[in-house]
Design a protein around this motif. Structure first.
Motif, PDB file in Angstrom:
ATOM      1  N   ALA A 169      21.752  -5.504  16.332  1.00  0.00           N
ATOM      2  CA  ALA A 169      23.079  -6.097  16.486  1.00  0.00           C
ATOM      3  C   ALA A 169      23.603  -5.944  17.911  1.00  0.00           C
ATOM      4  CB  ALA A 169      24.045  -5.450  15.494  1.00  0.00           C
ATOM      5  N   VAL A 170      23.428  -4.758  18.477  1.00  0.00           N
ATOM      6  CA  VAL A 170      23.919  -4.521  19.842  1.00  0.00           C
ATOM      7  C   VAL A 170      23.203  -5.417  20.847  1.00  0.00           C
ATOM      8  CG1 VAL A 170      24.013  -2.833  21.715  1.00  0.00           C
ATOM      9  CG2 VAL A 170      24.686  -2.164  19.397  1.00  0.00           C
ATOM     10  N   LEU A 181      24.932  -8.319  23.130  1.00  0.00           N
ATOM     11  CA  LEU A 181      25.002  -8.132  24.582  1.00  0.00           C
ATOM     12  C   LEU A 181      24.200  -9.169  25.353  1.00  0.00           C
ATOM     13  CD1 LEU A 181      24.774  -4.243  24.966  1.00  0.00           C
ATOM     14  CD2 LEU A 181      26.801  -5.699  25.134  1.00  0.00           C
ATOM     15  N   ALA A 182      23.089  -9.639  24.797  1.00  0.00           N
ATOM     16  CA  ALA A 182      22.205 -10.555  25.527  1.00  0.00           C
ATOM     17  C   ALA A 182      22.927 -11.794  26.057  1.00  0.00           C
ATOM     18  CB  ALA A 182      21.019 -10.944  24.648  1.00  0.00           C
ATOM     19  N   PRO A 183      23.740 -12.504  25.262  1.00  0.00           N
ATOM     20  CA  PRO A 183      24.411 -13.693  25.795  1.00  0.00           C
ATOM     21  C   PRO A 183      25.391 -13.376  26.913  1.00  0.00           C
ATOM     22  CG  PRO A 183      24.466 -13.667  23.387  1.00  0.00           C
ATOM     23  CD  PRO A 183      24.011 -12.324  23.835  1.00  0.00           C
ATOM     24  N   ILE A 233      14.993 -12.277  19.663  1.00  0.00           N
ATOM     25  CA  ILE A 233      13.596 -11.967  19.977  1.00  0.00           C
ATOM     26  C   ILE A 233      13.496 -10.657  20.739  1.00  0.00           C
ATOM     27  CG2 ILE A 233      11.662 -12.658  21.443  1.00  0.00           C
ATOM     28  CD1 ILE A 233      11.602 -14.107  18.877  1.00  0.00           C
ATOM     29  N   ILE A 234      14.363 -10.470  21.725  1.00  0.00           N
ATOM     30  CA  ILE A 234      14.345  -9.218  22.505  1.00  0.00           C
ATOM     31  C   ILE A 234      14.575  -8.025  21.587  1.00  0.00           C
ATOM     32  CG2 ILE A 234      15.542  -7.919  24.302  1.00  0.00           C
ATOM     33  CD1 ILE A 234      16.156 -10.608  25.651  1.00  0.00           C
ATOM     34  N   ALA A 235      15.544  -8.149  20.686  1.00  0.00           N
ATOM     35  CA  ALA A 235      15.861  -7.046  19.785  1.00  0.00           C
ATOM     36  C   ALA A 235      14.688  -6.736  18.863  1.00  0.00           C
ATOM     37  CB  ALA A 235      17.099  -7.402  18.962  1.00  0.00           C
TER      38      ALA A 235
END
Length: 564
Positions: free
Chosen positions: A206-207, A211-213, A223-225
């Motif tokens: 979730a974090v 945060l990514a955008p 995908i990163i998560a």
């Protein structure tokens, strides 16, 4: 000097029924014009297809697992249905595949009938959607009010979130098929301290997704998560459930079970799936048309394409597919302009199945639960909810009723009841906008005018307002002539026309002469059919203009006074 006569232009031949049918079939089929801009847009389509594929991968896995069909089924749906819907559908930028709303419907069906029923349900539902497109029912979605759509979306988001609770806790779902009850039942089987690892994975996912955008809008947070938590879980050998083994290629197509004993109990569920697939796909296509510059969509062709996509998916063991609003929006924002973008997205996922199945197998289920929990919260727009609730009281009621029924009972019933409630309020407003007004007679007053009543009908005279008009005019006393002005009446149905007939008959029985002025041509046939014209005392009591009607009424009063 006389010139030669110019030959008349030939009159175009009227197409035969067979010719019209052939033209309609061609309008529903793929055409070269679908790709006329490809030479100019292919780079953007390629980038958009890869971007959407990256976004769709975790969602396809998560939706497959959440439905009970398995991660492989979600991937197959995104690949097979994604290509078929892109080629045969009616939108240039629509991206199709497994969606949260469909998962909500499929979960109870699979729980009650087993995974083996999925292919049969998908095939039946696909055929139904194709039939709806062939019957030109595509524009029906335009009759769904906005508060119903938003209430439906809110309810779907709540159900998706609740469905992820067991996986987020690292436990098994409850026995109930109701999302709220099943989530509560799963709490009784929580195992400590293992639950901490699952909740930690959900929190990290979730974090990262939130945060990514903020770092860059194009970063694929999901995908990163998933890569991050999968790597950590594998290195530390955390005690969490994973997706498990996946096939390294697409399964061979097989024909679903079509015996009557297998089909009969699934007709109802298939109809529900078909209705949802049609509604969600058309809504998504409409949103895509509003945010892109690729032109309008063909609603009927979109239904045919989505139906064929579900049929094809069923042959390969996939789920019924629909247009996916979020993935379609990503496609448009990333530069997708033709169907090639959606095809590229499906091919990318096929590459993942062929090359990366071993890696995908070790993804923790809690990570997919985290992805869907964040996705469901993003479906809820606080600003939109405030706008709907703060618009009108009736819209707020429709929104709340639709959302509650979606969560508590059934998605399709929620839409139908929401539409019914909205229709009730719309009819009530229409009835209130209609009016029956008594007016003064035009011109200087004359003796005996108090014996004449002039009524103006305006707005709509239909089953919801007709009784009020009957009471308003029928209770008039102390008059000898009633003039009914109908020139400003906009809507008239059979009930309204029959009430006019009853009113004329009731007044005439009391000795009151009725004159009718200004019946519009479009209403005259209906009024004549119900007998209202025949109920007039004389055929000359039908007038086109008001002054002759008033003069006739005054002459009638003068004659009556002279005989007294």
């Amino acid at each position: 000097m006389s010139g030669a006569a110019t030959p008349a232009a030939p009159t175009p031949a009227t197409p035969s029924p067979a010719g019209r049918a052939a033209a309609y079939v061609r309008s529903l089929a793929p055409a070269a014009s679908d790709y006329r801009d490809l030479r100019r847009t292919w780079k953007g389509d390629l980038v958009a297809g890869v971007t959407v594929g990256i976004v769709a991968l975790p969602l396809a896995l998560a939706f497959g697992v959440s439905s009970g069909a398995g991660a492989a089924s979600g991937l197959v749906t995104a690949i097979i249905a994604g290509v078929v819907a892109a080629v045969f559908g009616g939108s240039n930028v629509q991206v199709s595949g497994p969606t949260g709303a469909m998962v909500v419907v499929l979960g109870p069906i699979i729980a009650a009938n087993g995974v083996g029923a999925l292919a049969t349900v998908g095939l039946l539902a696909g055929v139904m959607v194709v039939a709806a497109g062939a019957l030109r029912l595509g524009r029906a979605v335009t009759y769904i009010p906005w508060p119903v759509i938003e209430g439906f979306t809110l309810g779907i988001a709540v159900i998706i979130f609740l469905q992820q609770v067991p996986a987020a806790l690292g436990t098994t779902p409850g026995e109930s098929t109701h999302a709220i009850v099943a989530a509560l039942q799963s709490l009784s089987t929580v195992s400590w301290p293992e639950v901490a690892w699952s909740l930690g994975i959900v929190a990290v996912v979730a974090v990262v997704m939130l945060l990514a955008p903020r770092i860059h809008r194009m970063l694929p947070g999901s995908i990163i998560a998933i890569v991050l938590v999968t790597a950590v879980a594998a290195l530390l050998q955390l005690p969490v459930a994973t997706i498990g083994e996946l096939p390294t290629g697409l399964p061979a197509p097989t024909l679903p079970t079509l015996s009557w004993d297998a089909v009969a109990p699934l007709l109802g569920p298939a109809l529900t799936v078909a209705a949802l697939a049609a509604i969600e796909s058309l809504l998504s296509a409409r949103v895509a048309a509003s945010i892109s510059d690729t032109g309008p969509y063909d609603a009927d062709r979109e239904l045919v394409g989505q139906g064929l996509a579900s049929v094809a998916s069923a042959f390969f063991g996939g789920m019924p597919a629909t247009g996916a609003i979020a993935r379609t929006a990503v496609n448009v924002r990333s530069g997708g302009r033709t169907r090639v973008a959606a095809i590229v997205h499906a091919l990318l996922l096929a590459g993942v199945v062929a090359v990366g199945a071993t890696v995908v197998a070790v993804i923790p289920l809690a990570a997919l639960a985290g992805v869907l929990m964040v996705t469901s919260t993003r479906m809820i727009s606080v600003a939109t909810i405030r706008t709907v609730v703060g618009s009108t009281r009736s819209d707020a009621i429709v929104f709340i009723v639709t959302a509650i029924i979606t969560v508590s009972f059934d998605l399709i019933y929620a839409v139908l009841i929401g539409i019914a409630v909205a229709a009730f309020f719309a009819l009530r407003a229409l009835a209130r906008s209609s009016g029956v007004h008594r007016e003064e007679l035009p011109g200087p007053a004359e003796p005996g005018d108090e014996r004449i009543a002039l009524f103006r009908l305006e707005g709509a005279l239909f089953f919801g307002a007709a009784e009020r008009m009957l009471e308003r005019v029928g209770d008039i006393r102390g008059v000898e002539v009633v003039i009914i002005r109908m020139s400003q009446l906009q809507i008239l149905d059979a009930t309204g026309a029959q009430v006019i007939n009853e009113l004329i008959q009731a007044l005439e029985r009391r000795g009151v002469t009725v004159l009718v002025k200004g019946i519009q041509t479009r209403h005259l046939r209906l009024v004549t059919r119900v007998g209202a014209i025949a109920s007039l005392r004389h055929q000359n009591h039908l007038f086109e203009e008001l002054p002759p009607a008033v003069e006739h009424a005054r002459s009638h009063v003068r004659r009556a006074a002279a005989t007294r």
